[in-house]
Enzyme design. Structure first.
Site, PDB file in Angstrom:
ATOM      1  N   ASP A   1      28.203 -37.239 -12.093  1.00 50.41           N
ATOM      2  CA  ASP A   1      26.793 -37.173 -11.735  1.00 50.41           C
ATOM      3  C   ASP A   1      26.461 -35.752 -11.242  1.00 50.41           C
ATOM      4  O   ASP A   1      26.834 -34.779 -11.896  1.00 50.41           O
ATOM      5  CB  ASP A   1      26.487 -38.267 -10.699  1.00 50.41           C
ATOM      6  CG  ASP A   1      25.008 -38.463 -10.431  1.00 50.41           C
ATOM      7  OD1 ASP A   1      24.347 -39.151 -11.225  1.00 50.41           O
ATOM      8  OD2 ASP A   1      24.517 -37.910  -9.424  1.00 50.41           O
TER       9      ASP A   1
ATOM     10  N   ASP B   1      25.959 -46.659 -19.735  1.00 46.72           N
ATOM     11  CA  ASP B   1      25.129 -45.837 -18.849  1.00 46.72           C
ATOM     12  C   ASP B   1      23.918 -45.365 -19.649  1.00 46.72           C
ATOM     13  O   ASP B   1      24.058 -44.595 -20.596  1.00 46.72           O
ATOM     14  CB  ASP B   1      25.938 -44.642 -18.341  1.00 46.72           C
ATOM     15  CG  ASP B   1      25.167 -43.773 -17.353  1.00 46.72           C
ATOM     16  OD1 ASP B   1      23.935 -43.919 -17.252  1.00 46.72           O
ATOM     17  OD2 ASP B   1      25.802 -42.941 -16.679  1.00 46.72           O
TER      18      ASP B   1
ATOM     19  N   HIS C   1      26.896 -46.478 -14.878  1.00 49.93           N
ATOM     20  CA  HIS C   1      26.839 -45.086 -14.432  1.00 49.93           C
ATOM     21  C   HIS C   1      27.885 -44.801 -13.359  1.00 49.93           C
ATOM     22  O   HIS C   1      28.570 -43.787 -13.401  1.00 49.93           O
ATOM     23  CB  HIS C   1      25.441 -44.754 -13.908  1.00 49.93           C
ATOM     24  CG  HIS C   1      25.330 -43.353 -13.396  1.00 49.93           C
ATOM     25  ND1 HIS C   1      25.530 -42.249 -14.210  1.00 49.93           N
ATOM     26  CD2 HIS C   1      25.088 -42.853 -12.153  1.00 49.93           C
ATOM     27  CE1 HIS C   1      25.390 -41.145 -13.493  1.00 49.93           C
ATOM     28  NE2 HIS C   1      25.133 -41.491 -12.249  1.00 49.93           N
TER      29      HIS C   1
END
Length: 290
Positions: free
Chosen positions: A116, A241, A270
């Site tokens: 991320d 995701d 995710h």
């Protein structure tokens, strides 16, 4: 500058998270990191809205494989101090502060693990400190160029409307598995009130959504450096995701000369470390052994 410091008792008794805290002072902010085990260092960069708790399922197996695992926490996250002014948080400042934390540890032979927002931050740290980094592990992230998809814009708009972000709810929304309430509460632990969430609220707004955004130039430099990265890289993207699907992982594989074949983690969304942390730790261990 007003700073919120999360009371230590918020971190007591969290399930699966019995790790000793460590701190470094950076410009008057107390920055926190985990440091477990010994051997070749693995540095794990968290994203949004997570903290070192994200890696708890991976730390034990990686330490058991004979490695040292370090998990730095960005300013505004985890046990690190949290400036309450959202304007304080920028891409450059996040990179600067985590770089100075890691400078204090003087690590070499690092395997950098990113996810991320830990991707733009951790990969920039890696390419700017290439003499210290031997390998990359890249998970569900991107190097932003000012072009984003509809799924991301929906998340950004939600965050903009809800600055007191419901962190536990977001974590559950980003996982494929049903989380018990105690796990969602643990993810919430660093942020007991709206004042403490300035960094969490600002991160989605730091993603550039136009090519004129100042951070695009810095991220382009990271992308260019990765195009010449000959050292080994493992790219693991989950299969479900909507923001970072496997094809986003394949773009990393195609761009990085040292990248291995894309590893698709089945049954993960995710926040794949929460869904399949042990599987990822095994994949990393196998990658390091090879």
């Amino acid at each position: 500058m007003d700073v919120f410091r999360t009371p230590d008792e918020r971190f007591e008794g969290l399930p699966g998270f019995d790790f000793e805290p460590h701190y470094v002072d950076v410009d008057g902010l107390r920055m926190h990191y985990l440091d477990e085990g010994s051997g070749e260092p693995i540095v794990c960069f968290h994203g949004e809205p997570t903290w070192a708790y994200l890696y708890r399922k991976m730390i034990g197996p990686l330490v058991s494989s004979g490695r040292r695992v370090v998990c730095p926490e960005f300013a505004g996250f985890g046990r690190s101090d949290k400036p309450t002014d959202r304007g304080w948080y920028t891409y450059d400042r996040h990179v600067e502060h985590v770089s100075r934390l890691l400078d204090e540890l003087d690590l070499h032979g690092v395997t950098a693990v990113v996810h991320d927002w830990g991707g733009p931050i951790g990969l920039r740290w890696a390419v700017e400190n290439a003499d210290r980094v031997d390998r990359l592990v890249i998970m569900n992230t991107g190097i932003f160029s000012g072009q984003v998809n509809e799924a991301f814009m929906a998340w950004r708009n939600f965050a903009e409307r809800n600055p007191d972000l419901p962190v536990g709810f977001i974590i559950q929304s980003g996982t494929a598995t049903e989380l018990p309430q105690e796990i969602m509460d643990a993810y919430e632990a660093p942020w007991p009130n709206a004042e403490s969430k300035a960094g969490v609220a600002q991160f989605p707004q730091l993603v550039p959504i136009s090519e004129d955004d100042p951070s695009v130039e810095q991220m382009s430099r990271v992308r260019d450096a990765l195009s010449r990265w000959e050292k080994p890289a493992l790219v693991c993207f989950s299969d479900s995701d909507p923001i970072f699907p496997p094809r986003a992982g394949q773009r990393f594989v195609d761009a990085i000369p040292g990248a291995r074949e894309l590893r698709v983690i089945e049954g993960g969304a995710h926040i794949l470390q929460e869904d399949r942390g042990e599987v990822i730790a095994a994949a990393i261990t196998e990658f390091l052994a090879a």
